[in-house]
Write a protein that holds these residues in place. Structure first.
Motif, PDB file in Angstrom:
ATOM      1  N   GLN A  82     -21.970   2.311  16.755  1.00  0.00           N
ATOM      2  CA  GLN A  82     -20.589   2.624  16.314  1.00  0.00           C
ATOM      3  C   GLN A  82     -20.675   4.024  16.499  1.00  0.00           C
ATOM      4  O   GLN A  82     -19.457   4.424  16.862  1.00  0.00           O
ATOM      5  CB  GLN A  82     -19.931   1.316  15.205  1.00  0.00           C
ATOM      6  N   GLU A  83     -20.646   4.582  15.233  1.00  0.00           N
ATOM      7  CA  GLU A  83     -20.352   5.651  15.090  1.00  0.00           C
ATOM      8  C   GLU A  83     -20.771   6.746  16.175  1.00  0.00           C
ATOM      9  O   GLU A  83     -19.946   7.910  16.264  1.00  0.00           O
ATOM     10  CB  GLU A  83     -20.933   6.580  14.003  1.00  0.00           C
ATOM     11  N   GLU A  84     -22.094   6.949  16.955  1.00  0.00           N
ATOM     12  CA  GLU A  84     -22.013   7.802  17.967  1.00  0.00           C
ATOM     13  C   GLU A  84     -21.880   6.972  19.153  1.00  0.00           C
ATOM     14  O   GLU A  84     -21.354   8.282  19.914  1.00  0.00           O
ATOM     15  CB  GLU A  84     -23.537   7.309  17.661  1.00  0.00           C
ATOM     16  N   ALA A  85     -21.266   6.069  19.723  1.00  0.00           N
ATOM     17  CA  ALA A  85     -21.148   5.485  20.680  1.00  0.00           C
ATOM     18  C   ALA A  85     -19.794   5.634  21.543  1.00  0.00           C
ATOM     19  O   ALA A  85     -18.982   5.234  20.425  1.00  0.00           O
ATOM     20  CB  ALA A  85     -21.830   4.112  20.815  1.00  0.00           C
ATOM     21  N   ASN A  86     -19.397   5.494  22.730  1.00  0.00           N
ATOM     22  CA  ASN A  86     -18.408   5.546  23.187  1.00  0.00           C
ATOM     23  C   ASN A  86     -18.306   3.993  23.965  1.00  0.00           C
ATOM     24  O   ASN A  86     -18.863   3.515  24.827  1.00  0.00           O
ATOM     25  CB  ASN A  86     -18.074   6.471  23.968  1.00  0.00           C
ATOM     26  N   PRO A  87     -17.094   3.470  24.794  1.00  0.00           N
ATOM     27  CA  PRO A  87     -16.714   2.127  25.590  1.00  0.00           C
ATOM     28  C   PRO A  87     -17.610   2.112  26.722  1.00  0.00           C
ATOM     29  O   PRO A  87     -18.452   1.352  27.805  1.00  0.00           O
ATOM     30  CB  PRO A  87     -15.667   1.805  25.556  1.00  0.00           C
ATOM     31  N   SER A  88     -17.584   4.420  27.401  1.00  0.00           N
ATOM     32  CA  SER A  88     -18.448   3.933  28.855  1.00  0.00           C
ATOM     33  C   SER A  88     -20.010   3.437  28.914  1.00  0.00           C
ATOM     34  O   SER A  88     -20.777   4.104  29.484  1.00  0.00           O
ATOM     35  CB  SER A  88     -17.558   4.929  29.441  1.00  0.00           C
ATOM     36  N   ASP A  89     -20.631   3.710  27.610  1.00  0.00           N
ATOM     37  CA  ASP A  89     -22.172   4.376  26.912  1.00  0.00           C
ATOM     38  C   ASP A  89     -22.462   2.545  27.633  1.00  0.00           C
ATOM     39  O   ASP A  89     -21.838   1.890  27.581  1.00  0.00           O
ATOM     40  CB  ASP A  89     -21.973   4.842  25.575  1.00  0.00           C
ATOM     41  N   ILE A  90     -23.535   2.485  28.069  1.00  0.00           N
ATOM     42  CA  ILE A  90     -24.149   1.508  27.991  1.00  0.00           C
ATOM     43  C   ILE A  90     -25.278   0.973  27.002  1.00  0.00           C
ATOM     44  O   ILE A  90     -26.088   2.161  26.495  1.00  0.00           O
ATOM     45  CB  ILE A  90     -25.807   1.209  29.986  1.00  0.00           C
ATOM     46  N   ILE A  91     -25.386   0.669  26.077  1.00  0.00           N
ATOM     47  CA  ILE A  91     -25.407   0.347  25.179  1.00  0.00           C
ATOM     48  C   ILE A  91     -27.439  -0.674  24.973  1.00  0.00           C
ATOM     49  O   ILE A  91     -27.390  -1.731  25.317  1.00  0.00           O
ATOM     50  CB  ILE A  91     -25.236   0.564  23.240  1.00  0.00           C
ATOM     51  N   TRP A  92     -28.528  -0.648  24.957  1.00  0.00           N
ATOM     52  CA  TRP A  92     -29.329  -0.844  25.233  1.00  0.00           C
ATOM     53  C   TRP A  92     -30.068  -1.335  23.484  1.00  0.00           C
ATOM     54  O   TRP A  92     -31.363  -0.541  23.457  1.00  0.00           O
ATOM     55  CB  TRP A  92     -30.316  -0.289  26.134  1.00  0.00           C
ATOM     56  N   VAL A  93     -29.848  -2.454  22.692  1.00  0.00           N
ATOM     57  CA  VAL A  93     -30.759  -2.680  21.209  1.00  0.00           C
ATOM     58  C   VAL A  93     -32.117  -3.225  22.156  1.00  0.00           C
ATOM     59  O   VAL A  93     -32.671  -3.869  23.282  1.00  0.00           O
ATOM     60  CB  VAL A  93     -29.808  -2.967  20.394  1.00  0.00           C
ATOM     61  N   HIS A  94     -33.071  -3.028  21.035  1.00  0.00           N
ATOM     62  CA  HIS A  94     -34.829  -3.490  21.743  1.00  0.00           C
ATOM     63  C   HIS A  94     -35.461  -4.577  20.604  1.00  0.00           C
ATOM     64  O   HIS A  94     -34.993  -3.387  19.752  1.00  0.00           O
ATOM     65  CB  HIS A  94     -35.947  -2.217  22.314  1.00  0.00           C
ATOM     66  N   ALA A 140     -26.920  -4.218  10.253  1.00  0.00           N
ATOM     67  CA  ALA A 140     -25.765  -3.762   9.855  1.00  0.00           C
ATOM     68  C   ALA A 140     -25.424  -2.507  10.159  1.00  0.00           C
ATOM     69  O   ALA A 140     -24.581  -1.991  10.455  1.00  0.00           O
ATOM     70  CB  ALA A 140     -24.912  -4.635   9.096  1.00  0.00           C
ATOM     71  N   TYR A 141     -26.327  -1.895   8.782  1.00  0.00           N
ATOM     72  CA  TYR A 141     -26.133   0.044   9.140  1.00  0.00           C
ATOM     73  C   TYR A 141     -26.714   0.774  10.491  1.00  0.00           C
ATOM     74  O   TYR A 141     -26.114   1.343  10.769  1.00  0.00           O
ATOM     75  CB  TYR A 141     -27.073  -0.170   8.097  1.00  0.00           C
ATOM     76  N   PHE A 142     -27.825  -0.245  10.737  1.00  0.00           N
ATOM     77  CA  PHE A 142     -27.847   0.128  13.111  1.00  0.00           C
ATOM     78  C   PHE A 142     -27.359   0.146  13.400  1.00  0.00           C
ATOM     79  O   PHE A 142     -26.302   1.112  13.979  1.00  0.00           O
ATOM     80  CB  PHE A 142     -29.298  -0.609  13.310  1.00  0.00           C
ATOM     81  N   ALA A 143     -26.236  -0.858  13.461  1.00  0.00           N
ATOM     82  CA  ALA A 143     -25.061  -1.253  14.328  1.00  0.00           C
ATOM     83  C   ALA A 143     -23.726  -0.136  13.599  1.00  0.00           C
ATOM     84  O   ALA A 143     -23.354   0.774  14.398  1.00  0.00           O
ATOM     85  CB  ALA A 143     -24.403  -2.709  13.759  1.00  0.00           C
ATOM     86  N   GLY A 144     -23.683   0.509  12.314  1.00  0.00           N
ATOM     87  CA  GLY A 144     -22.573   1.349  11.715  1.00  0.00           C
ATOM     88  C   GLY A 144     -22.742   2.178  12.824  1.00  0.00           C
ATOM     89  O   GLY A 144     -22.237   3.732  13.342  1.00  0.00           O
ATOM     90  N   THR A 145     -24.519   3.080  12.427  1.00  0.00           N
ATOM     91  CA  THR A 145     -24.394   3.881  13.177  1.00  0.00           C
ATOM     92  C   THR A 145     -24.090   4.171  14.589  1.00  0.00           C
ATOM     93  O   THR A 145     -23.536   5.187  14.740  1.00  0.00           O
ATOM     94  CB  THR A 145     -26.259   4.300  12.968  1.00  0.00           C
ATOM     95  N   LYS A 164     -24.319  -8.200  17.158  1.00  0.00           N
ATOM     96  CA  LYS A 164     -23.249  -9.058  16.511  1.00  0.00           C
ATOM     97  C   LYS A 164     -22.246  -8.205  16.189  1.00  0.00           C
ATOM     98  O   LYS A 164     -21.914  -8.100  15.992  1.00  0.00           O
ATOM     99  CB  LYS A 164     -23.798 -10.718  16.219  1.00  0.00           C
ATOM    100  N   PHE A 165     -23.282  -7.449  14.731  1.00  0.00           N
ATOM    101  CA  PHE A 165     -22.491  -6.492  14.445  1.00  0.00           C
ATOM    102  C   PHE A 165     -22.179  -5.303  15.062  1.00  0.00           C
ATOM    103  O   PHE A 165     -21.006  -4.728  14.703  1.00  0.00           O
ATOM    104  CB  PHE A 165     -23.338  -5.294  13.646  1.00  0.00           C
ATOM    105  N   ILE A 166     -22.752  -4.755  16.315  1.00  0.00           N
ATOM    106  CA  ILE A 166     -22.060  -3.507  17.408  1.00  0.00           C
ATOM    107  C   ILE A 166     -20.451  -4.519  17.386  1.00  0.00           C
ATOM    108  O   ILE A 166     -19.416  -3.470  17.699  1.00  0.00           O
ATOM    109  CB  ILE A 166     -22.347  -3.106  17.803  1.00  0.00           C
ATOM    110  N   ARG A 167     -20.750  -5.423  17.877  1.00  0.00           N
ATOM    111  CA  ARG A 167     -19.018  -6.403  18.494  1.00  0.00           C
ATOM    112  C   ARG A 167     -18.101  -6.335  17.817  1.00  0.00           C
ATOM    113  O   ARG A 167     -16.759  -6.698  17.737  1.00  0.00           O
ATOM    114  CB  ARG A 167     -19.582  -7.282  19.335  1.00  0.00           C
TER     115      ARG A 167
END
Ligand code: GDG
Length: 478
Positions: free
Chosen positions: A143-155, A136-141, A164-167
């Motif tokens: 969420q703080e940094e990213a914008n909807p136009s970014d492509i977010i790639w979790v590994h 949840a903490y990784f997702a919070g970070t 799920k937490f990001i969404r």
């Protein structure tokens, strides 16, 4: 590769790539001139570093906790000059998080289970709770940094709940996910007391990538049976809460040209000649692995021992070089395994040294890339025999570095790479007798056959490199 790079450039020029993984690609290190950021050596770093540079991207992760404490949240990586830059964002972890989330739940629960080593999996609800909170903490970070136009790639498996937490935290962010390990069959996965939330975590993604179709099929079967979700196995689509999640196979690869180019440099050539002078015309057999029980190092050593027993004329005529990179040394299973490997090597060397050479040279540390490539080029045989491996990049790097086409790859049928590298000599790593016979077969193989097999694998490596992996994964992204 040029075509692929320019397509990637187009995609990521308009949309920033944000990578989220457990470890950052650069680790802080204190020097006399202040703090320097040293690039890590794993496959993912090599793959994504140039792509993050061209998209002016961001990489979110933990610094590994081994360097000096960093007070800044973000650092820009701009070396080497002229190759673009990107930012890294630190996720600070407490000692408890490192212990429970990383060493325990990630590496003593999920890692063995995903590799089908059920008996080695530890199930502890306190560790699960910390894994949950740290995700949840990784997702919070993010969420703080990213914008909807970014492509977010979790590994990877450390962060399976993050999509799920990001969404949940921001429905406008649409994460993608890639798993670097195998995904186990239903009967194995269902043993995990938290199998349901883990599947739901993955499914927060737009798309989920696995190395092989088999892993993707396992996942879809689990989703169907455990979550009762609507699954189209043929098209690889899960329908959940009115959303469609794509699931597919995307075998990772390497920067093929970079390995081949390095193998042809004068510096590598000199290193190879120096080794040859020392070793003479002995047959060089090579193993390179993180020191991990999934990599089959112990069984490989037993196969070498059996080979020396059966084919006595080769005693003092072969040298087995094993490079083992220290890994997860705080975890008990890894310490036990290290002791076993040390003892086995001691015993075999004691038994066969006689008046000649010890048959095994053991290098227990990470070596520089150039030295690694020199070993790849030098080796007459690469013995890549994991008990289970998502893909295994060592096999692909060996093929790319074999510019003289004299080497033979012996590859475990339980490595993901075996599905593509079919010209390798495929073995069951637990079948010590057959592996020892296969070593003999590789030594006796006619040069023309060695060349033909190697060229076949090199063709594939050239066509399917790391850039095509990224491009294929994001094919549907506008
Ligand atoms: C996971 C999955 C999957 C190794 N020793 C040295 C060194 N290396 C580099 C190699 C290679 C990487 O580390 C190891 O990659 P593998 O694929 O073999 O293994 P894992 O670390 O277990 O990786 C695996 C991979 O993710 C990618 O998806 O293939 O199945 O388990 O790139 O070059 N590099 C240097 N010195 C060393 O001594 N410089």
């Amino acid at each position: 590769m040029i075509g692929e790079l320019s397509q990637l450039r187009d995609l990521f020029a308009s949309r920033r790539l944000v990578v989220v993984s457990n470890r950052l690609p650069y680790n802080p290190s204190r020097t006399s001139r202040g703090i320097r950021y040293v690039k890590g050596s794993g496959g993912l770093v090599t793959a994504l570093d140039p792509i993050l540079r061209l998209s002016n991207g961001l990489w979110i992760g933990w610094d590994g906790g081994t360097g000096p404490p960093i007070k800044r949240k973000r650092v820009t990586i701009s070396e080497p000059e002229g190759e673009g830059s990107y930012q890294i964002r630190f996720v600070d972890l407490t000692e408890k998080e490192i212990g429970h989330y990383y060493y325990s739940f990630s590496n003593r629960t999920l890692w063995p289970l995903f590799h089908n080593f059920i008996g080695m999996s530890h199930f502890n609800s306190t560790h699960w709770m910390t894994y949950f909170k740290t995700n949840a903490y990784f997702a919070g970070t993010t969420q703080e940094e990213a914008n909807p136009s970014d492509i977010i790639w979790v590994h990877d498996y450390h962060l399976s709940l993050v999509p799920k937490f990001i969404r949940y935290q921001n429905p406008d962010l649409r994460p993608y996910f890639f798993l670097h390990t195998p995904f186990p069959p239903y009967d194995t996965f269902r043993v995990l007391p938290w199998c349901k939330p883990i599947l739901e975590g993955f499914l927060g993604s737009e798309k989920i990538g696995f190395h092989l179709k088999r892993y993707a099929d396992n996942f879809l079967e689990c989703v169907e049976k455990i979550l009762n979700a609507d699954v189209d196995r043929k098209r690889g689509v899960v329908e959940l809460e009115g959303r469609k999640v794509k699931v597919g196979a995307h075998p990772i690869s390497i920067d093929y040209d970079a390995f081949q180019d390095m193998a042809m440099t004068q510096r590598v050539d000199k290193r190879v000649q120096k080794h040859r002078k020392r070793i003479g015309d002995r047959v060089v057999i090579l193993g390179v692995d993180r020191l991990d029980y999934t990599k089959g190092i112990k069984e490989r050593l037993l196969a070498i021992e059996r080979f020396l027993e059966r084919y006595s004329k080769f005693r003092n005529r072969v040298l087995f070089i094993q490079v083992a990179v220290p890994s997860r040394t705080r975890v008990e299973e890894y310490r036990v395994m290290k002791k076993e490997v040390d003892e086995t090597i001691g015993r075999i060397n004691g038994r066969f040294t006689g008046e000649g050479w010890p048959p095994i040279q053991y290098i227990y540390r990470s070596i520089p890339r150039e030295e690694l490539v020199a070993y790849y080029r030098l080796a007459d045989i690469a013995l890549v025999t994991p008990g289970r491996d998502g893909m295994n990049l060592i096999a692909k790097e060996y093929v790319a570095s074999q510019v003289d086409k004299k080497g033979v790859l012996i590859l475990s049928e339980f490595a993901g790479a075996a599905e593509e590298l079919t010209e390798a000599l495929l073995v069951n790593p637990y079948d010590i007798e057959t592996v020892s016979e296969t070593i003999h077969k590789a030594i006796e193989m006619p040069s023309a056959e060695k060349r033909r097999r190697m060229e076949g694998m090199q063709d594939l490596g050239r066509r399917k490199d790391i850039y095509s992996w990224v491009r294929d994964f994001f094919e549907e992204v506008a």
